[in-house]
Design a protein around this motif. Structure first.
Motif, PDB file in Angstrom:
ATOM      1  N   LYS A  38      56.070  55.575  37.744  1.00  0.00           N
ATOM      2  CA  LYS A  38      54.863  54.769  37.611  1.00  0.00           C
ATOM      3  C   LYS A  38      55.313  53.377  37.171  1.00  0.00           C
ATOM      4  CE  LYS A  38      50.401  54.989  35.210  1.00  0.00           C
ATOM      5  NZ  LYS A  38      49.655  55.767  34.211  1.00  0.00           N
ATOM      6  N   PHE A  39      55.070  52.400  38.022  1.00  0.00           N
ATOM      7  CA  PHE A  39      55.496  51.032  37.756  1.00  0.00           C
ATOM      8  C   PHE A  39      54.327  50.217  37.233  1.00  0.00           C
ATOM      9  CE2 PHE A  39      58.372  52.732  40.922  1.00  0.00           C
ATOM     10  CZ  PHE A  39      59.605  52.414  40.375  1.00  0.00           C
ATOM     11  N   HIS A  40      54.582  49.434  36.203  1.00  0.00           N
ATOM     12  CA  HIS A  40      53.548  48.626  35.560  1.00  0.00           C
ATOM     13  C   HIS A  40      53.726  47.170  35.969  1.00  0.00           C
ATOM     14  CE1 HIS A  40      53.942  52.267  33.154  1.00  0.00           C
ATOM     15  NE2 HIS A  40      52.647  52.122  32.938  1.00  0.00           N
ATOM     16  N   HIS A  41      52.616  46.559  36.369  1.00  0.00           N
ATOM     17  CA  HIS A  41      52.624  45.177  36.832  1.00  0.00           C
ATOM     18  C   HIS A  41      51.659  44.359  35.977  1.00  0.00           C
ATOM     19  CE1 HIS A  41      54.901  46.249  40.424  1.00  0.00           C
ATOM     20  NE2 HIS A  41      54.140  47.332  40.462  1.00  0.00           N
ATOM     21  N   VAL A  42      52.055  43.133  35.664  1.00  0.00           N
ATOM     22  CA  VAL A  42      51.253  42.249  34.824  1.00  0.00           C
ATOM     23  C   VAL A  42      50.309  41.412  35.689  1.00  0.00           C
ATOM     24  CG1 VAL A  42      52.906  40.332  34.762  1.00  0.00           C
ATOM     25  CG2 VAL A  42      51.374  40.696  32.847  1.00  0.00           C
ATOM     26  N   ASP A  43      49.144  41.112  35.125  1.00  0.00           N
ATOM     27  CA  ASP A  43      48.154  40.258  35.788  1.00  0.00           C
ATOM     28  C   ASP A  43      47.502  39.408  34.700  1.00  0.00           C
ATOM     29  OD1 ASP A  43      46.197  39.054  37.273  1.00  0.00           O
ATOM     30  OD2 ASP A  43      45.114  40.893  37.760  1.00  0.00           O
ATOM     31  N   PHE A  44      47.702  38.106  34.753  1.00  0.00           N
ATOM     32  CA  PHE A  44      47.159  37.221  33.727  1.00  0.00           C
ATOM     33  C   PHE A  44      45.812  36.642  34.107  1.00  0.00           C
ATOM     34  CE2 PHE A  44      51.730  37.066  32.589  1.00  0.00           C
ATOM     35  CZ  PHE A  44      51.606  37.565  31.310  1.00  0.00           C
ATOM     36  N   ALA A  45      45.158  37.190  35.118  1.00  0.00           N
ATOM     37  CA  ALA A  45      43.842  36.705  35.543  1.00  0.00           C
ATOM     38  C   ALA A  45      42.794  36.745  34.420  1.00  0.00           C
ATOM     39  CB  ALA A  45      43.352  37.482  36.759  1.00  0.00           C
ATOM     40  N   PRO A  46      42.807  37.732  33.515  1.00  0.00           N
ATOM     41  CA  PRO A  46      41.806  37.725  32.440  1.00  0.00           C
ATOM     42  C   PRO A  46      41.856  36.464  31.570  1.00  0.00           C
ATOM     43  CG  PRO A  46      42.781  39.890  32.587  1.00  0.00           C
ATOM     44  CD  PRO A  46      43.568  38.992  33.506  1.00  0.00           C
ATOM     45  N   LEU A  47      42.991  35.813  31.503  1.00  0.00           N
ATOM     46  CA  LEU A  47      43.086  34.576  30.724  1.00  0.00           C
ATOM     47  C   LEU A  47      42.338  33.434  31.391  1.00  0.00           C
ATOM     48  CD1 LEU A  47      46.824  34.679  29.605  1.00  0.00           C
ATOM     49  CD2 LEU A  47      44.794  35.277  28.286  1.00  0.00           C
ATOM     50  N   ARG A  48      42.153  33.539  32.700  1.00  0.00           N
ATOM     51  CA  ARG A  48      41.424  32.502  33.432  1.00  0.00           C
ATOM     52  C   ARG A  48      39.994  32.355  32.906  1.00  0.00           C
ATOM     53  NH1 ARG A  48      42.311  34.234  38.432  1.00  0.00           N
ATOM     54  NH2 ARG A  48      44.418  33.446  38.286  1.00  0.00           N
ATOM     55  N   ALA A  49      39.352  33.460  32.554  1.00  0.00           N
ATOM     56  CA  ALA A  49      37.982  33.409  32.025  1.00  0.00           C
ATOM     57  C   ALA A  49      37.930  32.613  30.724  1.00  0.00           C
ATOM     58  CB  ALA A  49      37.450  34.823  31.806  1.00  0.00           C
ATOM     59  N   ILE A  50      38.981  32.704  29.915  1.00  0.00           N
ATOM     60  CA  ILE A  50      39.027  31.952  28.663  1.00  0.00           C
ATOM     61  C   ILE A  50      39.130  30.462  28.948  1.00  0.00           C
ATOM     62  CG2 ILE A  50      40.402  31.531  26.571  1.00  0.00           C
ATOM     63  CD1 ILE A  50      41.201  34.525  26.747  1.00  0.00           C
ATOM     64  N   VAL A  51      40.007  30.105  29.864  1.00  0.00           N
ATOM     65  CA  VAL A  51      40.205  28.693  30.201  1.00  0.00           C
ATOM     66  C   VAL A  51      38.964  28.109  30.879  1.00  0.00           C
ATOM     67  CG1 VAL A  51      41.618  27.083  31.545  1.00  0.00           C
ATOM     68  CG2 VAL A  51      42.695  28.962  30.319  1.00  0.00           C
ATOM     69  N   GLU A  52      38.274  28.923  31.664  1.00  0.00           N
ATOM     70  CA  GLU A  52      37.051  28.442  32.301  1.00  0.00           C
ATOM     71  C   GLU A  52      35.949  28.216  31.274  1.00  0.00           C
ATOM     72  OE1 GLU A  52      36.269  31.345  35.323  1.00  0.00           O
ATOM     73  OE2 GLU A  52      37.844  30.567  36.627  1.00  0.00           O
ATOM     74  N   ARG A  53      35.900  29.073  30.265  1.00  0.00           N
ATOM     75  CA  ARG A  53      34.873  28.919  29.234  1.00  0.00           C
ATOM     76  C   ARG A  53      35.178  27.744  28.308  1.00  0.00           C
ATOM     77  NH1 ARG A  53      32.285  33.649  25.457  1.00  0.00           N
ATOM     78  NH2 ARG A  53      30.992  32.284  24.194  1.00  0.00           N
TER      79      ARG A  53
END
Length: 98
Positions: A70-85
């Motif tokens: 099981k390979f784990h991959h990172v996704d920093f998209a949730p941080l985009r909501a912070i920067v947009e706010r």
């Protein structure tokens, strides 16, 4: 958005994100080994797995099975909501700092 802040509030979870940002697509074993050698984190595999689950719930990590692994991959998209706010200006207003 509160789950995003809760997910990154823990130092171990931030270390996991750092390791996945440096080398994406790691197994649980690899993550545990890197945390132990590079960060001195001596948590059990179960504890690291629980941290990965919290990061996945917040949208930072996704897992992909390939055979036995099981390979784990990172996704920093949730941080985009912070920067947009709360956008970060290029030059902060106010007097210049030395």
């Amino acid at each position: 958005m509160s789950d995003v802040f809760a997910a990154i509030a823990d130092a171990t979870r931030r270390a996991i994100l750092d390791e996945l940002a440096e080398r994406d697509g790691q197994t649980l074993f690899e993550i545990c080994a890197r945390l132990a050698t590079r960060h001195g984190v001596a948590s059990s595999r179960q504890a690291i797995s629980q941290h990965l689950d919290i990061l996945a719930e917040a949208g930072f990590v996704r897992a992909e099975r390939s055979g036995r692994y099981k390979f784990h991959h990172v996704d920093f998209a949730p941080l985009r909501a912070i920067v947009e706010r709360w956008p970060v200006p290029a030059d902060p207003p106010g007097p210049a700092r030395p």
